[in-house]
Motif scaffolding. Sequence first.
Motif, PDB file in Angstrom:
ATOM      1  N   ASN A  35       0.843  -1.187   0.000  1.00 34.50           N
ATOM      2  CA  ASN A  35       0.000   0.000   0.000  1.00 34.50           C
ATOM      3  C   ASN A  35       0.878   1.236   0.000  1.00 34.50           C
ATOM      4  OD1 ASN A  35      -2.707  -1.240   0.369  1.00 34.50           O
ATOM      5  ND2 ASN A  35      -1.746  -2.006   2.230  1.00 34.50           N
ATOM      6  N   VAL A  43      -3.112   3.879  -3.107  1.00 39.71           N
ATOM      7  CA  VAL A  43      -3.200   2.682  -3.940  1.00 39.71           C
ATOM      8  C   VAL A  43      -2.846   1.429  -3.149  1.00 39.71           C
ATOM      9  CG1 VAL A  43      -2.710   3.896  -6.106  1.00 39.71           C
ATOM     10  CG2 VAL A  43      -0.827   2.900  -4.796  1.00 39.71           C
ATOM     11  N   GLU A  45      -1.105  -2.221  -4.273  1.00 40.88           N
ATOM     12  CA  GLU A  45      -0.377  -2.819  -5.390  1.00 40.88           C
ATOM     13  C   GLU A  45      -0.270  -4.328  -5.212  1.00 40.88           C
ATOM     14  OE1 GLU A  45       3.801  -2.112  -7.738  1.00 40.88           O
ATOM     15  OE2 GLU A  45       3.864  -1.980  -5.554  1.00 40.88           O
ATOM     16  N   VAL A  67      -1.763  -1.462  -9.811  1.00 46.92           N
ATOM     17  CA  VAL A  67      -2.049  -0.622  -8.647  1.00 46.92           C
ATOM     18  C   VAL A  67      -3.531  -0.276  -8.717  1.00 46.92           C
ATOM     19  CG1 VAL A  67       0.270   0.286  -8.259  1.00 46.92           C
ATOM     20  CG2 VAL A  67      -1.241   1.482  -9.814  1.00 46.92           C
ATOM     21  N   SER A  69      -6.619   1.919  -7.201  1.00 48.61           N
ATOM     22  CA  SER A  69      -6.861   3.146  -6.442  1.00 48.61           C
ATOM     23  C   SER A  69      -8.065   2.970  -5.527  1.00 48.61           C
ATOM     24  CB  SER A  69      -7.079   4.333  -7.382  1.00 48.61           C
ATOM     25  OG  SER A  69      -8.303   4.202  -8.073  1.00 48.61           O
TER      26      SER A  69
END
Length: 134
Positions: A35, A43, A45, A67, A69
């Motif tokens: 994160n 995001v 990831e 990633v 959001s």
Amino acid sequence: MLGEQIGELHGKRTARRILSADGGQFKVEVSFEGNGKVLGVDVHEVGTYWSVSLPGGGLYGEGQGVVLSANGGAATWKGGGIGKFGEGGAVSYRGAIYFSTTTPGLVRLNGAAVLFEFDVDVEGNTHSTLWEWK
């Protein structure tokens, strides 16, 4: 020229798998999650990379990931880099990744070369820093 820092993420290695081990050289696949922020956007990831050992003790790897959001958007990435071992099995990579997205707040990543530092400590904790290459 190295541009501004555009992201930083912290996470954890989630899996490792040996793909081959021949003649003292090896190929390993690694997955991780983390994160952080990219271009100021929060995001999460998820990524996977493979790396091969090089003569002299170095590593070469390629990976891909996404990633996600907080507002439900996504940006995918692919890239590669050179790595080295640290103490106790830690690893450190430096390279470049390339993003693709339509997510507002992240579209600046399209067409940009993003340089990265990716470090994994002996406990499997990951730290990534991203810069735009101008």
